[in-house]
Design an enzyme around this catalytic site. Structure first.
Site, mmCIF file in Angstrom:
data_model
loop_
_atom_site.group_PDB
_atom_site.id
_atom_site.type_symbol
_atom_site.label_atom_id
_atom_site.label_comp_id
_atom_site.label_asym_id
_atom_site.label_seq_id
_atom_site.Cartn_x
_atom_site.Cartn_y
_atom_site.Cartn_z
ATOM 1 N N GLY A 22 0.785 -1.227 0.000
ATOM 2 C CA GLY A 22 0.000 0.000 0.000
ATOM 3 C C GLY A 22 0.820 1.281 0.000
ATOM 4 O O GLY A 22 1.803 1.425 -0.717
ATOM 5 N N ASP A 42 8.543 -3.885 8.123
ATOM 6 C CA ASP A 42 7.170 -4.368 8.165
ATOM 7 C C ASP A 42 7.150 -5.611 9.048
ATOM 8 O O ASP A 42 8.164 -6.308 9.165
ATOM 9 C CB ASP A 42 6.674 -4.706 6.756
ATOM 10 C CG ASP A 42 5.155 -4.722 6.648
ATOM 11 O OD1 ASP A 42 4.597 -3.760 6.083
ATOM 12 O OD2 ASP A 42 4.530 -5.686 7.122
ATOM 13 N N TYR A 151 -11.493 4.856 15.369
ATOM 14 C CA TYR A 151 -10.446 5.161 14.382
ATOM 15 C C TYR A 151 -10.221 6.671 14.296
ATOM 16 O O TYR A 151 -9.082 7.148 14.316
ATOM 17 C CB TYR A 151 -10.863 4.608 13.025
ATOM 18 C CG TYR A 151 -9.868 4.833 11.918
ATOM 19 C CD1 TYR A 151 -8.744 4.026 11.775
ATOM 20 C CD2 TYR A 151 -10.052 5.854 10.988
ATOM 21 C CE1 TYR A 151 -7.838 4.223 10.755
ATOM 22 C CE2 TYR A 151 -9.153 6.058 9.954
ATOM 23 C CZ TYR A 151 -8.049 5.242 9.842
ATOM 24 O OH TYR A 151 -7.144 5.453 8.833
#
Length: 254
Positions: A22, A42, A151
């Site tokens: 992404g 990551d 969120y």
């Protein structure tokens, strides 16, 4: 001022956390294209390695939920000039339907882990007297909707965390900024993309009438990392296709 080199990053080391896919992957590719040495971090090492292969960088496994591992990475990677972090999660539920476990999961990754990352890498930048930290917030830091409460709260908190870091790190030559995307086609938004009505409603909300693609976030990252943004800190750069500028979609008659 050598304007031809304004966006060049030659000789700088950039760490991109969330580089496996992404926006993180595209950020890593763009930084490398402008001359940076890129470390692709990551929790999925194989994905990070694929990004590193594409950009000529190196890969490390890093789970930002492990505070000790974050501090170890910040110490072990040496001098870092640019830090980009994109890792986030979302549970799309209305507040009355949220469980305590879901609340903790979203807050833990989106806010607490960001706190650890900013402190761990920021300490070295402050000591060296230079650096650029770029965190990914969201339009949800300023506008929200049903099902986005937790969120949105974490992204608003992240913006204030980064602004505070800008205030505290600025006297030491370290800049700290946020990028606030609108709707971007990434794994995080797959739930929406799979619903045609939902997908279309979001596309219609932006002034450009469409979703963004992940590569369209990369320019903001390069800008904030480079000397082109040498006097930019504590800012929130909205890359949202005009979402937050447009109030409603009704076109009045002439």
């Amino acid at each position: 001022m050598d304007y031809e080199r304004l966006f060049r990053l030659d000789g700088r080391r950039a760490v991109v956390i969330g580089a496996g896919s992404g926006i993180g992957r595209e950020s890593a590719l763009a930084l490398a294209a402008h001359g940076a040495e890129v470390v692709c971090a990551d929790r999925d090492l194989s994905s990070a390695e694929e990004t590193a292969r594409l950009c000529g960088g190196t890969a490390v496994r890093l789970d930002v939920l492990d505070g000790a591992a974050v501090r170890e990475a910040a110490d072990g990677l040496g001098a870092v000039d640019v830090l980009v972090f994109t890792a986030a999660t979302n549970v799309r539920k209305r507040l009355l339907d949220y469980s305590a476990e879901e609340f903790e999961r979203v807050v833990d990754l989106n806010l607490r882990a960001s706190f650890e990352v900013v402190r761990a890498f920021g300490a070295g930048m402050v000591e060296r007297g230079r650096g650029s930290i770029i965190g990914f917030a969201s339009i949800r830091a300023s506008v929200t909707e049903p099902g986005q409460g937790v969120y949105s709260a974490t992204k608003a908190g992240l913006v204030q965390l980064l602004r505070t870091a800008a205030a505290e790190f600025g006297p030491h030559g370290v800049r700290v900024n946020a990028v606030a995307p609108g709707v971007v086609e990434t794994p995080l938004t797959r739930q929406i993309k799979d619903n045609p009505d939902w997908y279309g409603a979001y596309a219609a909300k932006s002034a450009l009438g469409r979703w963004a693609q992940a590569p369209e976030m990369a320019g903001a990252v390069v800008y904030l990392a480079s000397d082109a943004a040498s006097f930019v800190t504590g800012a929130v750069l909205y890359v949202d296709g005009g979402w937050t500028a447009v109030d409603g979609r009704f076109n009045p008659p002439n």
